[in-house]
Design an enzyme around this catalytic site. Structure first.
Site, PDB file in Angstrom:
ATOM      1  N   TRP A 561       7.741   1.420  -1.260  1.00  0.00           N
ATOM      2  CA  TRP A 561       6.603   2.316  -1.419  1.00  0.00           C
ATOM      3  C   TRP A 561       6.375   3.177  -0.172  1.00  0.00           C
ATOM      4  O   TRP A 561       5.301   3.747   0.010  1.00  0.00           O
ATOM      5  CB  TRP A 561       5.351   1.533  -1.788  1.00  0.00           C
ATOM      6  CG  TRP A 561       5.398   1.048  -3.216  1.00  0.00           C
ATOM      7  CD1 TRP A 561       6.359   1.324  -4.138  1.00  0.00           C
ATOM      8  CD2 TRP A 561       4.449   0.210  -3.870  1.00  0.00           C
ATOM      9  NE1 TRP A 561       6.074   0.709  -5.334  1.00  0.00           N
ATOM     10  CE2 TRP A 561       4.913   0.023  -5.207  1.00  0.00           C
ATOM     11  CE3 TRP A 561       3.263  -0.402  -3.474  1.00  0.00           C
ATOM     12  CZ2 TRP A 561       4.206  -0.756  -6.131  1.00  0.00           C
ATOM     13  CZ3 TRP A 561       2.564  -1.169  -4.400  1.00  0.00           C
ATOM     14  CH2 TRP A 561       3.037  -1.342  -5.712  1.00  0.00           C
ATOM     15  N   HIS A 695      -6.115  -1.893 -15.452  1.00  0.00           N
ATOM     16  CA  HIS A 695      -5.964  -0.442 -15.438  1.00  0.00           C
ATOM     17  C   HIS A 695      -6.692   0.217 -16.608  1.00  0.00           C
ATOM     18  O   HIS A 695      -6.540   1.406 -16.842  1.00  0.00           O
ATOM     19  CB  HIS A 695      -4.479  -0.059 -15.461  1.00  0.00           C
ATOM     20  CG  HIS A 695      -3.783  -0.403 -14.179  1.00  0.00           C
ATOM     21  ND1 HIS A 695      -3.171  -1.610 -13.981  1.00  0.00           N
ATOM     22  CD2 HIS A 695      -3.640   0.285 -13.023  1.00  0.00           C
ATOM     23  CE1 HIS A 695      -2.658  -1.647 -12.757  1.00  0.00           C
ATOM     24  NE2 HIS A 695      -2.927  -0.515 -12.161  1.00  0.00           N
TER      25      HIS A 695
END
Length: 756
Positions: A561, A695
Site C-alpha cells: 500500500w 462498508h
C-alpha cells in the site's frame, strides 16, 4: 507513432467526486448536482489529453463507483431483490455497491473484492438465472454524447464479456453457460448502439486473459470474439490486456483480427518473448504498454525507446501506451507544494504520464523539442538516487532460519495464552479503528495548521481514546482497541515514523467508491528511528482492566500500500520493513501489551496472477517476512492478524504458515465462502470471520449475526471462533457503530450460552 491510454483517474485532482458522492449519500445534494460535478471532472480530463497530444482518448472509463458494476448494470446483471426495490437506476446502482437501509428497503451490498493485483476494489456482480440480461446504456449514452459534442477522437472503453463472465458470482446452481449466450447477444446490441452514436472505435478490456487459462477458457474467449468481430461493421475493435502477459492465449488473440491490441510490457514478464517467438500481425496496431500505470516514478526514456526500436525492427505498427489504466496513480504532482524540486523531478503522476507519452512520441517522431526532452531525462537517470545502507544490508544477510521460527509450537502457545488471558468462548473484539468523526478530523487539522499546540492535540486524542475504551467496556467487548484516533491511515501513519519514506499532500488514489487512500512513497532504505505505537498502546492499556490490543500494520501490507522503489528487489524492501516492525513488536511486549495485532490486509495483493509464479516470486518471502516480525515474542503474547477483501481460499495453507495465533477475515460480504476453504485445509489458527459488513451503512440485527455465527461453527471448532466485524470501523458513524456492536455482543452471548 501515435499514443493512447486505457483509462484515467476519476476522483478529481482535489477529490471532487468523493465529496460529491458523500453529499449525495447523505441526501445533501440531488442527483443532478452529482452528475454536474462528474461532467466537470471529465471536461478537465479531456483538456489535459488535448494539452499533451493524446491521439486516442478513452470515453466510458469514468464511473461513479466501479466500472465492473457499471457493466453489470448496463447489461442487466442485477439480482432480483434490487430490481424489486423500486429504486431508480442510480440508486439501484448504489444499493448494489454499498447497501441501503430505510423503512421500506433493507438490502445488503454485493461482495467487494480486490481488482486483480491492485488495492482497487470492484463490486462482484451476481447472476442467479432470474436476471433480465438486456443492454441498457444507462450511463454510457451520456458519456458518448459528451465526447461527440466535444469532437474528441475517442474510443469507447468497455469491460469485455470474457472478463465479466469470469468475475461474475454464479448462485442458485447457475454457471457461465447460463449467461454466456444472452450476454454475448447483448454485447452485439452494444456494438450496434455505438455505431448509432457515430462512435468509430470500441476497446474491450480483458485483464482476465493474463491469468492461468484452461482449454475451456480459451475456447470461450475465441467464440465470443469471433462473434463480436464478425458483426463489427465499420467499427474498429481494440483489445486491452494488462497486469501481466497473455502467454496462454497469445496466438489465438493475435489471429482473431483485432484492429489494436494493448499488451503490458511492465508486469508482462513474457510479453517480449511472445512477440519475438510468434511475431505480431502487420494489420493490427500494437499498443505497447511501456509506461508504468501503477507506480509514480519517471520513465527512463532510453529504455522505452530501445523497446520501441526493437518492435519497429520486427515490422510491428506500434502506438505507445501505459501498462494499465492510470486509475491506480494520483492525479498530478502540481498539487504538491511541499516536496522539493529534486523529489518532484523523479515523480510522475497521471498527468505527468500524459506528458511522458507526448515527449517520447515526439522523440520517436523527431518532432521539435525532442532533443531537450531526451537530454533532461538522461540527466535524471545519470545519478544514483539512493545511497546504499551497508549496515542494514548486513543485518538482512545475517538472518537465519531461527529468526523466522516462533517457539513453542502454536498448539502449546494457545494453551498457555488461554490460561493467561482468561477469555470466554466466542471472545468479542473489533479490528482496530473506530469512527473518524468530524471532531477528530478537526482536531488533526487544527494541529497540522498550528491552531493548537502539540500538548492540546495529544490531550484531545487521549480523551477520545478513553471515551472509546469506556464505550467498548459498556458494550461488553472482551478484547479492546484504542480506536486509532491518532492515525491518519494504517500505512501512512507508520511511514511517517520510519526513515526512508516521503509523503504527498494530494497523492490520492481511489480504493473503492468514495473511499480514497494516499499511499506514502518509499524513497530510500527503511529503518525504524524510534518506537511508533508504544506510548499510545501503553496509555490505552493502562486505562482498562481488559486487554487492549497493540495495533500494527504488517510489512507486506505497508509495502503493497505504498508506492515502492523500482531500484530495489521487492523481497529486500519487505525485509527492511519486517526488521523495523520486529523491533516495535518486542517493545510493545516489554510495555505490557499481551495481544498484538499485525494486520496483513494486503497479503494477497501482489500475489502473481499465475499460480506457477506464487512461491518463487512472492510467497517464499512474504510469509517468512510476517514470521520475522513476531517470532521473538514470548509464548503468552498472542499474535493476531487481519485480512480483507481478497479471495484467500487458494492460499489458506500459506496463511496458516504465517504462524499467527488468531486471524480475522472479511467474510460476511462474500457469504462466508472462506469457511469451506478453512475446513478443507484443516486450518490450525484461531479464526474470526467477520460477521457483518462495515462498508455498508446497514446495522445488522442480532438474529442476522447469530445466524452468521451458527454458519461459522458448523464448519469450525467453536473453541477457535472469535466474533468481530469484517474490517475496521473508521468509515462508519458513531451511532450505527454502537448499534452494530451492541448486536454483535448480544449475538456472542447467545452462542456462548448455547455452547457453554
Amino acid at each position: 507513432m501515435l499514443n493512447t491510454i486505457i483509462g484515467y483517474p476519476r476522483i478529481g485532482g482535489k477529490r471532487e467526486l468523493k465529496f460529491a458522492l458523500e453529499k449525495y449519500f447523505k441526501h445533501e445534494i440531488p442527483a443532478e448536482e452529482l452528475k454536474s460535478v462528474a461532467a466537470q471532472i471529465r471536461k478537465q480530463h479531456y483538456g489535459y489529453f488535448a494539452e499533451q497530444n493524446i491521439d486516442l482518448v478513452p470515453c466510458g472509463d469514468f464511473s461513479f463507483y466501479d466500472n465492473l458494476l457499471d457493466t453489470a448494470l448496463q447489461f442487466g446483471i442485477i439480482p432480483e431483490r434490487y430490481v424489486k426495490s423500486g429504486l431508480n437506476d442510480l440508486d439501484t446502482y448504489f444499493a448494489m455497491a454499498r447497501g441501503v437501509q430505510t423503512d421500506s428497503v433493507d438490502l445488503k451490498a454485493l461482495p467487494m473484492k480486490k481488482w486483480f493485483n491492485t488495492n482497487y476494489h470492484y463490486i462482484e456482480p451476481e447472476f442467479d438465472g432470474k436476471n433480465v440480461v438486456k443492454f441498457n446504456p444507462v450511463f454510457l449514452s451520456g458519456l458518448i454524447d459528451e465526447a461527440n459534442e466535444l469532437k474528441l477522437n475517442y474510443k469507447v472503453a468497455q469491460t469485455g464479456p470474457f472478463t465479466l463472465l469470469k468475475l461474475v458470482k454464479y448462485v442458485a446452481g447457475t454457471s457461465v453457460n447460463d449467461l454466456r449466450d444472452a450476454l454475448v447477444s447483448e454485447y452485439v446490441e452494444f456494438l450496434d448502439f455505438c455505431r448509432s452514436k457515430n462512435a468509430s472505435f470500441v476497446s474491450f478490456a480483458e485483464p482476465s486473459l493474463v491469468k492461468d487459462l484452461t482449454a475451456e477458457d480459451k475456447q470461450l474467449f475465441v467464440e465470443i470474439y469471433r462473434k463480436l468481430l464478425s458483426v463489427k461493421g465499420n467499427l474498429k475493435i481494440g483489445l486491452d490486456t494488462y497486469f501481466g502477459d497473455i502467454r496462454d492465449i497469445y496466438n489465438e488473440v493475435t489471429s482473431l483480427g483485432f484492429d489494436a491490441i494493448s499488451l503490458d510490457f511492465r508486469e508482462g514478464r513474457k510479453t517480449f518473448d511472445l512477440i519475438r517467438a510468434n511475431g505480431f500481425p502487420k494489420d493490427t496496431v500494437l499498443v505497447a504498454g511501456l509506461i508504468n500505470g501503477k507506480n509514480i516514478w519517471r520513465s527512463n526514456y532510453d529504455t522505452v525507446i530501445k523497446a520501441l526500436d526493437e518492435l519497429k525492427s520486427l515490422g510491428i505498427n506500434c502506438a505507445l501506451g501505459c501498462s494499465c489504466s492510470l486509475l491506480h496513480v494520483p492525479e498530478s504532482t502540481e498539487f504538491e507544494t511541499k516536496l522539493s524540486a529534486k523529489i518532484l523531478s523523479y515523480l510522475s503522476f497521471a498527468r505527468q504520464k500524459l506528458a511522458e507519452l507526448n515527449e517520447i512520441k515526439a522523440i520517436v517522431n523527431g518532432d521539435s523539442g525532442a532533443d531537450k526532452f531526451l537530454a533532461d531525462n538522461r540527466a535524471l537517470f545519470s545519478v544514483k538516487r539512493v545511497e546504499d545502507d551497508a549496515a542494514l544490508d548486513a543485518k538482512i544477510a545475517s538472518l537465519t532460519e531461527a529468526d523466522f521460527t516462533r517457539l513453542p509450537e502454536r498448539t502449546e502457545r494457545l494453551r498457555i495464552q488461554h490460561d493467561v488471558l482468561g477469555l470466554p468462548l466466542f471472545p468479542t473484539t473489533t479490528i482496530g479503528s473506530f469512527p473518524q468523526t468530524a471532531q477528530i478530523r478537526a482536531l488533526r487539522r487544527d494541529f497540522k495548521n498550528g491552531a493548537i499546540t502539540r500538548q492540546a492535540y495529544e490531550d484531545g486524542i487521549a480523551a477520545l481514546t478513553v471515551d472509546c475504551l469506556r464505550l467498548q467496556e459498556e458494550l461488553g467487548l472482551d478484547v479492546l482497541v484504542h480506536g486509532e484516533f491518532e492515525r491518519n491511515d494504517m500505512v501512512e501513519y507508520f511511514g511517517e515514523k520510519l526513515d526512508g519514506y516521503i509523503f504527498t499532500q494530494n497523492g490520492w488514489v481511489q480504493s473503492y467508491g468514495s473511499r480514497c487512500v494516499k499511499p506514502p512513497v518509499i524513497w530510500g532504505n527503511v529503518t525504524r528511528k524510534e518506537a511508533m505505537t508504544v506510548k499510545m498502546s501503553a496509555f490505552a492499556n493502562s486505562k482498562s482492566d481488559k486487554d487492549v490490543k497493540g495495533m500494527l500494520t504488517g510489512p507486506v501490507t505497508i509495502f503493497n500500500w505504498s508506492f515502492p522503489r523500482e531500484d530495489l528487489p521487492v523481497k529486500t524492501s519487505i525485509q527492511q520493513l519486517a526488521l523495523a516492525l520486529r523491533d516495535e513488536v518486542l517493545d510493545l511486549e516489554k510495555a505490557g501489551i499481551r495481544i498484538i495485532q499485525i494486520d496483513e490486509a494486503a497479503l494477497k495483493e501482489k500475489l502473481p496472477l499465475r499460480r506457477s509464479d506464487w512461491e518463487s516470486e512472492y510467497l517464499d518471502f512474504a510469509i517468512p517476512a510476517f514470521r520475522l516480525v513476531h517470532s521473538g515474542v514470548k509464548p503468552e503474547t498472542q499474535i493476531h492478524t487481519h485480512m480483507c477483501y481478497s479471495e484467500f481460499n487458494e492460499i489458506i495453507p500459506w496463511i496458516d504458515a504465517m504462524d499467527a495465533d488468531v486471524i480475522t477475515f472479511e467474510a460476511s460480504r462474500s457469504d462466508f465462502a472462506v469457511l469451506d476453504a478453512l475446513k478443507a485445509n484443516n486450518f490450525k489458527t484461531e479464526v474470526g470471520p467477520g460477521v457483518y459488513d462495515i462498508h455498508s451503512p446497514r446495522v445488522p440485527s442480532v438474529d442476522e449475526i447469530v445466524n452468521a455465527l451458527k454458519l461459522i461453527v458448523s464448519r469450525e471448532d467453536y473453541h477457535k471462533v472469535w466474533v468481530n466485524p469484517d474490517c475496521g470501523l473508521k468509515t462508519r458513524g458513531n451511532e450505527e457503530t454502537k448499534k452494530s456492536l451492541q448486536n454483535l455482543v448480544e449475538a456472542a452471548k447467545i452462542l456462548r450460552s448455547q455452547y457453554n
